[in-house]
Write a protein that holds these residues in place. Structure first.
Motif, short mmCIF file in Angstrom:
data_model
loop_
_atom_site.label_atom_id
_atom_site.label_comp_id
_atom_site.label_asym_id
_atom_site.label_seq_id
_atom_site.Cartn_x
_atom_site.Cartn_y
_atom_site.Cartn_z
N UNK A 37 0.82 -1.21 0.00
CA UNK A 37 0.00 0.00 0.00
C UNK A 37 0.85 1.26 0.00
N UNK A 81 3.07 2.34 1.96
CA UNK A 81 3.37 3.01 3.23
C UNK A 81 4.87 3.25 3.32
N UNK A 133 1.26 6.86 -6.70
CA UNK A 133 -0.04 7.54 -6.79
C UNK A 133 -1.06 6.65 -7.49
N UNK A 165 -2.00 3.69 -5.33
CA UNK A 165 -2.89 4.02 -4.22
C UNK A 165 -4.29 4.40 -4.70
N UNK A 166 -4.38 4.77 -5.98
CA UNK A 166 -5.71 5.08 -6.49
C UNK A 166 -6.52 3.80 -6.77
N UNK A 199 -7.42 -0.06 1.23
CA UNK A 199 -6.64 -0.67 2.30
C UNK A 199 -7.36 -0.51 3.63
N UNK A 233 -8.24 2.81 10.90
CA UNK A 233 -8.07 4.24 11.10
C UNK A 233 -9.37 4.99 10.81
N UNK A 289 -11.66 8.71 11.48
CA UNK A 289 -11.79 10.07 12.00
C UNK A 289 -13.03 10.10 12.87
N UNK A 330 -10.11 12.16 -1.72
CA UNK A 330 -8.67 11.94 -1.74
C UNK A 330 -8.26 11.14 -2.96
N UNK A 390 -3.23 8.35 10.33
CA UNK A 390 -2.09 8.69 9.46
C UNK A 390 -1.87 7.58 8.43
N UNK A 391 -2.10 6.35 8.88
CA UNK A 391 -1.92 5.22 7.96
C UNK A 391 -2.94 5.28 6.82
N UNK A 392 -4.13 5.76 7.15
CA UNK A 392 -5.14 5.92 6.09
C UNK A 392 -4.68 6.98 5.09
N UNK A 393 -4.24 8.11 5.62
CA UNK A 393 -3.78 9.21 4.75
C UNK A 393 -2.69 8.73 3.81
N UNK A 394 -1.77 7.95 4.36
CA UNK A 394 -0.63 7.52 3.56
C UNK A 394 -1.05 6.50 2.51
N UNK A 395 -2.11 5.74 2.80
CA UNK A 395 -2.55 4.75 1.81
C UNK A 395 -3.41 5.39 0.72
N UNK A 396 -3.73 6.65 0.90
CA UNK A 396 -4.47 7.38 -0.15
C UNK A 396 -3.46 8.11 -1.03
N UNK A 397 -3.87 8.46 -2.24
CA UNK A 397 -2.88 9.05 -3.15
C UNK A 397 -2.45 10.47 -2.79
N UNK A 398 -1.88 10.64 -1.61
CA UNK A 398 -1.31 11.93 -1.20
C UNK A 398 0.20 11.79 -1.11
N UNK A 399 0.89 12.88 -1.45
CA UNK A 399 2.32 12.94 -1.15
C UNK A 399 2.45 13.57 0.23
#
Lengths: 343, 258
Positions: A48, A50, A70, A73-74, A78, A84, A86, A101, B101-110
């Motif tokens: 994924x 990470x 990118x 991840x698209x 995961x 995780x 919010x 996202x 944070x793990x979710x953010x990183x698994x999404x297409x963000x730098x």
């Protein structure tokens, strides 16, 4: 769909994943099995994006996880082990955020959110704050987050941990329903889960693949033969002798412990008995030979069926053989290199 | 470089708007600055009634700009030191604590997307609160004769200063999982940079000059005096850039060691 080639990951001197190679085909549900600390989560985190692998190459849907992270991840969804969430967002908003996202516009986001809420049964709680939901619902939100945007590959790290039996069944049903439509990699150390949902299993221990194949295949490979349960009305002693004389029969064991034969009982009397027959071959011919012999003698054949070895047994055997003689761990198994991609 | 921080920005803004901490911090900030503004005005009105003082000080007219405008924005910049950490503490610390944070990183963000999204969100909220302070300008214009260019520069200065504070707060938040620690850390860094210029001893002018050049206080005070200089604005932009860059590096390192 997912190709892992000789991947290793070190954390300092610690080897978390060591020369892992496997492939997952499109539409397949792969069970990723191993004791705690075997390297499952590390492998999934590499998939994924990470963190990158120390060495080796991983592609998902043809994209390299390091160079085209990118794109990777698209197309993946995961669900990490510690889901995780919010807590200060509503279910709907959280799902919308994940879709956003992934780069979808308002209309598409709405459509995906609706579809996923429907699929995971979150309709009742869509406007509730995630922090106020029960564990089962939260787990489902985690799954919903992973499902947003119709990912081609779904990676689930222990998706049923901490759920009650009914919820576990529900999550498994959800996953099983995806077979053929999505590629799923499911990590777990709960063996029945794999048996119930997965089309193929990779057992990983100490960062290496210890065994792989379909659950059935693994069972037979581990034992090198099949195990039959035979129920018949026949003279016990004679039946036993007869069975033992047949080719490919390795071991015959009486199954009903409660019916200890009285010493006076003669071996000629017909009575219900149950045997466990271990054979040295996988071919079903043995079964028909046994059946034929019994029927020809005029005895009654009540039941004859094959029992699979449970994954628990396989698992323990693999893990045990690994720790005793790490280098010959898979010696009695078909080696991974020859099974991959063809299972 | 492709930037994709809007989803994070949007989520973060929503999260701020539902967070009680933010309202409390904003309320305290507005209350304190309002109270001090009142004090400044009252003081000025007392002074202006005091002819004796005026003669002693050697000027005929009291300087409204110097006594009110400069003081007001000095107070605002000073209060921001305490308020900004409360705004920035949860930005990354919470993500790490709750595992999102793990979710953010698994999404297409730098990493850049994450850092910029968070930075702009916190800054936008803070800028909105600073925007509320614009009624001080109306009050001053109604009851005095402020030099509007000076007010404008001093006010703009507060926005620039706030950006640097937010960036440092974000950096502090990336270093820990504990929000309180993040807030204290941010405050300590900010206060250190604020006071560093005051360490200078007359002994060595060279060192003093360097320390002054590093000082948040020195550069922010130029704005409050109505001075808009390239070196001051540049200082704050540099602080923002360095803090954001370091935050990116911290995220990267923590990921590699996770």
């Amino acid at each position: 769909m997912v190709r892992v080639e000789n991947v290793s990951k070190y954390f300092g001197d610690i080897k978390a994943v060591d020369g892992l190679s496997f492939e997952v085909l499109e539409g397949e549900i792969l069970g990723f099995l191993g004791p705690n600390g075997a390297g499952k989560t590390t492998a999934m985190r590499i998939l994924t994006c990470f963190f990158p692998p120390t060495s080796g190459r991983v592609t998902v849907g043809g994209f390299d996880v390091v160079k085209d992270s990118d794109e990777v991840r698209r197309i993946i969804g995961y669900m990490p082990e510690h889901v995780p969430l919010y807590r200060d967002m509503t279910v709907q908003d959280a799902l919308d955020f994940v879709a956003h996202a992934k780069g979808y516009r308002r209309q598409a986001r709405k459509r995906f959110t609706e579809a996923v809420i429907e699929e995971t049964g979150l309709g009742d709680v869509r406007k509730r704050l995630i922090g106020h939901l029960s564990k089962g619902y939260r787990q489902r939100v985690g799954l919903a987050q992973a499902l947003i945007g119709e990912p081609k590959v779904l990676i689930l790290d222990e998706p049923t941990v901490g759920l009650d039996p009914r919820q576990i069944a529900e999550v498994r049903r959800l996953i099983k329903n995806m077979a053929g439509r999505r590629t799923v990699i499911l990590s777990t150390h709960i063996l029945p889960e794999v048996q119930m949902t997965c089309s193929r299993v990779v057992i990983i221990n100490q960062g290496k693949i210890a065994a792989s194949g379909t659950p059935q295949k693994l069972t037979t490979q581990m034992r090198g033969g099949s195990q039959l349960v035979l129920k018949a009305v026949a003279p016990r002693g004679k039946l036993r002798e007869l069975l033992e004389s047949l080719a490919h029969v390795k071991k015959v064991k009486l199954r009903e412990a409660e019916e200890v034969p009285a010493p006076s009982e003669d071996s000629e009397t017909n009575r219900l008995c149950e045997f466990l027959v271990e054979t040295s071959t996988l071919s079903p011919e043995v079964n028909s030979t046994i059946a034929e012999t019994i029927v020809r003698r005029g005895w009654q054949l009540i039941e004859l069926y094959e029992v699979g070895m449970t994954l628990e047994e396989i698992f323990l055997r693999v893990i045990a053989s690994d720790s005793v003689e790490p280098d010959s761990s898979g010696s009695h198994l078909e080696k991974l290199s020859s099974t991959e991609g063809r299972a | 470089m492709r930037l994709h921080f809007y989803p994070i920005f949007r989520r973060e803004i929503k999260s701020y708007l539902t967070s009680p901490t933010v309202y409390i911090a904003a309320g305290l900030f507005l209350f304190m600055s309002g109270l001090l503004f009142y004090g400044i005005l009252e003081n000025f009105s007392l002074l202006s009634g005091d002819a004796q003082y005026r003669r002693e000080m050697g000027f005929d007219k009291l300087n409204f700009t110097r006594h009110v405008v400069s003081n007001l924005y000095w107070v605002i910049n000073f209060l921001l030191l305490f308020v900004v950490p409360a705004f920035t503490m949860r930005l990354l610390a919470e993500e790490k604590k709750t595992g999102t944070f793990e979710l953010l990183v698994s999404l297409p963000f730098r990493d850049w997307d994450i850092v910029l999204g968070k930075f702009f969100a916190a800054y936008a909220v803070l800028a909105a609160i600073l925007g509320i302070c614009s009624y001080y300008v109306l009050v001053m214009a109604r009851f005095g004769t402020p030099e509007l260019p000076v007010v404008g520069i001093a006010y703009l200065g507060s926005f620039i200063v706030a950006a640097a504070y937010v960036a440092i707060g974000l950096l502090a938040s990336s270093l820990t999982e504990n929000q309180i620690v993040a807030a204290i850390l941010a405050f300590v860094i900010l206060l250190g940079l604020y006071l560093i210029g005051d360490l200078s001893t007359p002994a060595s002018a060279g060192v003093a000059g360097v320390l002054q050049a590093l000082s948040l206080r020195y550069h922010s005070e130029q704005f409050t005096h109505g001075l808009l200089r390239v070196q001051d604005a540049g200082y704050f932009l540099l602080v923002v850039a360095i803090a954001l860059f370091l935050t990116c590096r911290v995220l990267e390192l923590r990921r590699l060691r996770a």
